[in-house]
Design an enzyme around this catalytic site. Structure first.
Site, PDB file in Angstrom:
ATOM      1  N   CYS A 235      38.978  41.634  34.264  1.00  0.00           N
ATOM      2  CA  CYS A 235      37.457  41.055  34.688  1.00  0.00           C
ATOM      3  C   CYS A 235      36.736  40.896  34.457  1.00  0.00           C
ATOM      4  CB  CYS A 235      37.265  42.898  36.011  1.00  0.00           C
ATOM      5  SG  CYS A 235      35.776  43.162  36.832  1.00  0.00           S
ATOM      6  N   ASP A 329      42.075  41.321  46.138  1.00  0.00           N
ATOM      7  CA  ASP A 329      40.900  41.282  45.693  1.00  0.00           C
ATOM      8  C   ASP A 329      39.654  41.149  46.759  1.00  0.00           C
ATOM      9  OD1 ASP A 329      39.030  41.798  43.953  1.00  0.00           O
ATOM     10  OD2 ASP A 329      39.720  40.305  41.883  1.00  0.00           O
ATOM     11  N   HIS A 363      42.520  44.161  43.340  1.00  0.00           N
ATOM     12  CA  HIS A 363      41.613  43.809  41.737  1.00  0.00           C
ATOM     13  C   HIS A 363      42.276  44.875  40.460  1.00  0.00           C
ATOM     14  CE1 HIS A 363      38.123  42.475  39.433  1.00  0.00           C
ATOM     15  NE2 HIS A 363      37.972  43.691  39.746  1.00  0.00           N
TER      16      HIS A 363
END
Length: 421
Positions: A235, A329, A363
């Site tokens: 991320c 995601d 994610h």
């Protein structure tokens, strides 16, 4: 006599467990249940139904679950299908040193009313310990110059490949991935970069010189092999990891999990150079029917010509990349970003990359057997963020990618390394 066994009963959290029930009646239907309590007292549980074979046995390595939290043959399904009793609670190991997660496994006779099933005593039960540090791994708190974090050293003299571990936008210090990496032979530095100790509570800029200090600190450690180091990042951490790979020649192997190929929200600064973020779109956020917020459409398509100047010059990186993306995601459009980055590399004659794209993965791709967290709160944000993912497909992605991460790091950080785990 009915027996429930798990082999081993004490192991690292990323290692599989062989679960088996014996002494049952032929074709008897039974229920397996798993439960654990995290360090904050949150409860997680899972269950699945199985039919014994003609020998009165259920071996989860071969038997197919008839229903419950998953169906089909999934030897570790009881672990990765754990669900929080308090909805939208993420399972995170905070103290990696002193205690394992203790998973209670119970076996019930299913030939009674479902409503009465879990009021009955289990036919067999046992406890499985899931550790995050192997014996002999050492943790060292790091407060040197500006940098803050935790350094994990494998047992033995080494030298070992060195890795910096970066998490995302929640800030603080997250150690469970670093401790597992050290358990598999890496010197791993879990690096905090905001919202921790005397670091700034929020990020107004990404100072790459801070991360350069961390790289130099890691390379000075006597147990680190050098001359280059690796990065494992996700991320916001992957955004920073990509920038480090471009600007710091010491970075020779970079793992990027569901990250962008441009700057999000606050500029990157390295000496006199400033890299500005890609401007957000006017509507900023989208919301699901359940009220979960998605950053999926926060920025425009990086393929648009107007956005090209904001993309990282990935072709300047001298090291190798492993892009890992979950196609489910819902936080970032990570597959589009990774594909664009690889095409940019290819357009400059580079083949220094591998892309692993996992259908149905969300994610938060973590080490294997961690349960999917589809949505949760993060830091001081007053709403739930949607991470996405299908429970079973996400589990497949975590198990496969974790092996590939270790192979990739060894290949590019150890001279003449084999790809054996």
């Amino acid at each position: 006599m009915i027996q429930l066994t798990a082999t081993p009963t004490s192991a690292l959290a990323d290692e599989p467990v062989h679960i088996r029930a014996t002494g049952l009646s032929p074709s008897q239907v039974v229920t397996f249940e798993a439960s654990l309590e995290d360090e904050k007292g949150n409860l997680f549980h899972s269950r699945a139904y199985y039919r014994a074979n003609e020998a009165g046995e259920v071996d989860l390595e071969h038997a197919s679950a008839l229903g419950g939290d998953y169906v089909g043959v999934h030897p570790m399904g009881l672990f990765w299908s754990l669900k929080p009793e308090k909805i939208l609670t993420r399972l995170v190991k905070r103290d990696v040193m002193n205690s394992p997660f203790k998973v209670q496994l119970k076996l019930y006779d299913s030939n009674i009313l479902i409503t009465a099933l879990f009021m009955a005593a289990p036919k067999a039960s046992l406890t499985v310990e899931r550790w995050y540090m192997a014996p002999g791994v050492t943790r060292i708190q790091v407060r040197e110059g500006r940098i803050r974090g935790a350094l994990f050293l494998p047992p033995g003299e080494g030298p070992f490949p060195g890795v910096i571990d970066l998490f995302g936008g929640r800030g603080g210090l997250t150690e469970f991935r670093s401790s597992l990496l050290a358990s598999h032979g890496f010197v791993s530095f879990a690096l905090a970069y905001f919202n921790y100790e005397d670091l700034p509570p929020f990020m107004e800029k990404t100072d790459l010189e801070y991360f350069e200090e961390a790289v130099n600190f890691l390379l000075k450690q006597p147990k680190v092999l050098g001359p280059g180091i690796g990065i494992v990042s996700i991320c916001k951490g992957a955004e920073i990891g990509l920038s480090m790979a471009i600007h710091l020649e010491q970075v020779t192997a970079t793992v990027l999990i569901n990250g962008p190929n441009f700057v999000l929200s606050c500029p990157h600064v390295y000496h006199e150079q400033v890299i500005q973020p890609l401007p957000p779109l006017p509507h900023l956020l989208s919301t699901t029917d359940l009220g979960f917020v998605e950053f999926y459409h926060l920025v425009g398509d990086p393929l648009d010509e107007a956005n090209q100047p904001f993309l990282f010059p990935v072709e300047k990186a001298q090291g190798h990349f492993l892009f890992i993306v979950g196609e489910g995601d819902k936080s970032l459009n990570s597959k589009v970003y990774a594909v664009q980055a690889t095409e940019q590399l290819g357009g400059h004659g580079k083949n220094n990359w591998t892309l692993l794209s996992y259908p149905g993965a969300g994610h938060l791709i973590e080490p294997p057997y961690a349960p999917l967290c589809c949505a949760s709160k993060m830091g001081n944000i007053p709403f739930y963020l949607h991470w996405g993912g299908d429970v079973a497909l996400h589990a497949v992605a975590q198990e496969h990618s974790w092996k590939e991460i270790q192979i990739f790091l060894r290949k590019h950080l150890i001279p003449n390394a084999t790809s054996q785990l």
